[in-house]
Design a protein around this motif. Sequence first.
Motif, PDB file in Angstrom:
ATOM      1  N   ALA A   1       0.834  -1.207   0.000  1.00  0.00           N
ATOM      2  CA  ALA A   1       0.000   0.000   0.000  1.00  0.00           C
ATOM      3  C   ALA A   1       0.864   1.251   0.000  1.00  0.00           C
ATOM      4  O   ALA A   1       0.566   2.231  -0.693  1.00  0.00           O
TER       5      ALA A   1
ATOM      6  N   ASN B   1       2.322   1.645  -3.470  1.00  0.00           N
ATOM      7  CA  ASN B   1       1.318   2.112  -4.428  1.00  0.00           C
ATOM      8  C   ASN B   1       0.829   3.519  -4.123  1.00  0.00           C
ATOM      9  O   ASN B   1      -0.114   3.991  -4.751  1.00  0.00           O
ATOM     10  N   GLU B   2       1.454   4.147  -3.132  1.00  0.00           N
ATOM     11  CA  GLU B   2       1.113   5.509  -2.698  1.00  0.00           C
ATOM     12  C   GLU B   2      -0.333   5.624  -2.227  1.00  0.00           C
ATOM     13  O   GLU B   2      -0.975   6.652  -2.382  1.00  0.00           O
ATOM     14  N   GLU B   3      -0.842   4.544  -1.631  1.00  0.00           N
ATOM     15  CA  GLU B   3      -2.168   4.591  -1.030  1.00  0.00           C
ATOM     16  C   GLU B   3      -2.124   5.324   0.303  1.00  0.00           C
ATOM     17  O   GLU B   3      -3.144   5.827   0.774  1.00  0.00           O
ATOM     18  N   TYR B   4      -0.961   5.351   0.928  1.00  0.00           N
ATOM     19  CA  TYR B   4      -0.738   6.082   2.170  1.00  0.00           C
ATOM     20  C   TYR B   4       0.199   7.225   1.856  1.00  0.00           C
ATOM     21  O   TYR B   4       1.000   7.165   0.915  1.00  0.00           O
TER      22      TYR B   4
END
Length: 75
Positions: free
Chosen positions: A36, A39-42
């Motif tokens: 995550a 994937n630059e979700e955070y």
Amino acid sequence: MPVINCPHCQKPIEWDSNNPHRPFCSERCRLIDLGAWANEEYQISKPSGTEVAMDPEEAEELLHQLEQAAEPPLH
């Protein structure tokens, strides 16, 4: 030992230094979290906007004034 919830699946786990995946319950949850981030979700929060912008000359002048104020007066 304190019990915490895994940040990914929320499974209760003991906070144990013998757990190589701490704070996660397993390698699977640790890798999901890592993915995550990848994937630059955070993201780490951005500055709040309360910071004061100052040009370098102003900063130098202010620093100079503070240094002078901190020096004991000569008699």
